[in-house]
Design an enzyme around this catalytic site. Structure first.
Site, PDB file in Angstrom:
ATOM      1  CB  SER A  21      -5.722   1.384  -1.947  1.00 48.28           C
ATOM      2  OG  SER A  21      -5.909   1.150  -3.320  1.00 48.28           O
ATOM      3  CE  LYS A  70      -6.670  -5.435  -9.891  1.00 45.98           C
ATOM      4  NZ  LYS A  70      -7.004  -4.280 -10.717  1.00 45.98           N
TER       5      LYS A  70
END
Ligand code: ATR
Length: 303
Positions: A21, A70
């Protein structure tokens, strides 16, 4: 002299060193003429919330969230979007008016990669989703919104697949267009199936799109499907990326299916995150091509 950056962001996870990322987000910033400071942040497994709050207290503006946080990101945020509430998981956070907001762009990223980058028509199709964990859960609504006709969720633990199918039956019925069929089955039934029993246990016929959302490949385990699972022209998609031709993708390629890994999903969700933080959506094509060239190749079978 270094160019001044225009905002502080990070990706948080455990482990985190493997994340691509930062490189992707840096390219987006360069492309839009807005250099950003985007780092990797390792949080202790039992210290996610403290690490998130510390980052925002230090002036951070947004963060991506990866495994294993998450689900926690969805519950610990001050404000969760409807998409996060439905998915029970978030992969993106930002600070607004002193409050931490949560979003989930994994499913949007997957659907955009399938339709935009890979040219797959989802409307009216039969889709097989392998896995019933957070990764699978996050993509169900976007797949149904894209008009999938039938979604079969197959999981090693059958009860989790059935529970997930049950939980999403409502959105299948209320999404635009004709109601989709959503069912949960045991992964072993799909794996063991010859063509006739694929029909009886999992619906009528093979699948147009098969998505591996299990963590099997990450642990070095194998999920392999029989040729009967793949319709002519099917696409097999592994959400993990950078693993080359996993046993799942190899079994699909052998059956004549097209194969793809989750790099496109990663890049597309990254662009959605960037837009949510900063108001402008970067162009993804060149970045995707650049990063694909750095990963182990996926052998494609001839069409
Ligand atoms: P994630 O958030 O990445 O989805 P998870 O919630 O731990 O992680 O879910 C992992 C998924 O991969 C589950 O569907 C799991 O199956 P179970 O529900 O039966 O545990 C699946 N999985 C993990 N290892 C697997 C393997 N070796 N074979 C098949 N499925 C596997």
């Amino acid at each position: 002299m270094n160019t001044p950056t225009t905002g502080r962001y990070c990706v948080i996870g455990n482990p985190i060193a493997q994340s691509r990322s930062p490189e992707i987000q840096a390219r987006f910033g360069e492309q839009l003429g807005e250099p950003i400071d985007y780092t990797r942040r390792l949080a202790p497994v039992d210290g996610f919330e403290a690490s998130v709050r510390a980052f925002f207290a230090e002036g951070g503006q947004g963060m991506n969230v990866t495994a294993p946080f998450k689900v926690e990101a969805a519950t610990r945020a001050d404000r969760a979007s409807p998409r996060v509430i439905r998915a029970g998981a978030a992969n993106c956070l930002r600070l607004r008016d002193g409050r931490i907001e949560a979003e989930n762009f994994d499913g949007v990223g997957l659907v955009r990669d399938l339709t935009h980058n890979l040219g797959v028509e989802l409307a009216g199709r039969r889709v097989l989703l392998l896995g019933a964990g957070g990764a699978a859960r996050g993509v169900i609504d976007p797949l149904l919104e894209a008009g999938v006709r039938e979604l079969v969720i197959a999981n090693r633990t059958r009860s989790r697949a059935e529970a997930l199918a049950e939980a999403f039956a409502f959105s299948a019925a209320s999404s635009a267009g004709p109601a989709a069929i959503v069912r949960g089955v045991a992964l072993e039934d799909v794996v063991a199936a010859e063509s006739a029993s694929v029909s009886t246990t999992t619906g009528n016929g093979a699948f147009d799109v098969v998505i591996d959302a299990t963590s099997a490949a990450l642990g070095g385990d194998a999920v392999q499907l029989p040729p009967a699972a793949f319709a002519p022209g099917a696409l097999a998609y592994a959400m993990a990326y950078g693993k080359g031709l996993t046993p799942f993708l190899a079994s699909a390629a052998e059956a004549g299916a097209r194969v793809a890994d989750g790099l496109g999903m990663l890049v597309e969700q990254a662009a959605e995150s960037y837009a949510w933080w900063r108001g402008r959506r970067p162009e993804t094509g060149a970045v995707l091509a650049e990063f694909a060239a750095t990963l182990p190749p996926l052998k494609q079978t001839a069409a």
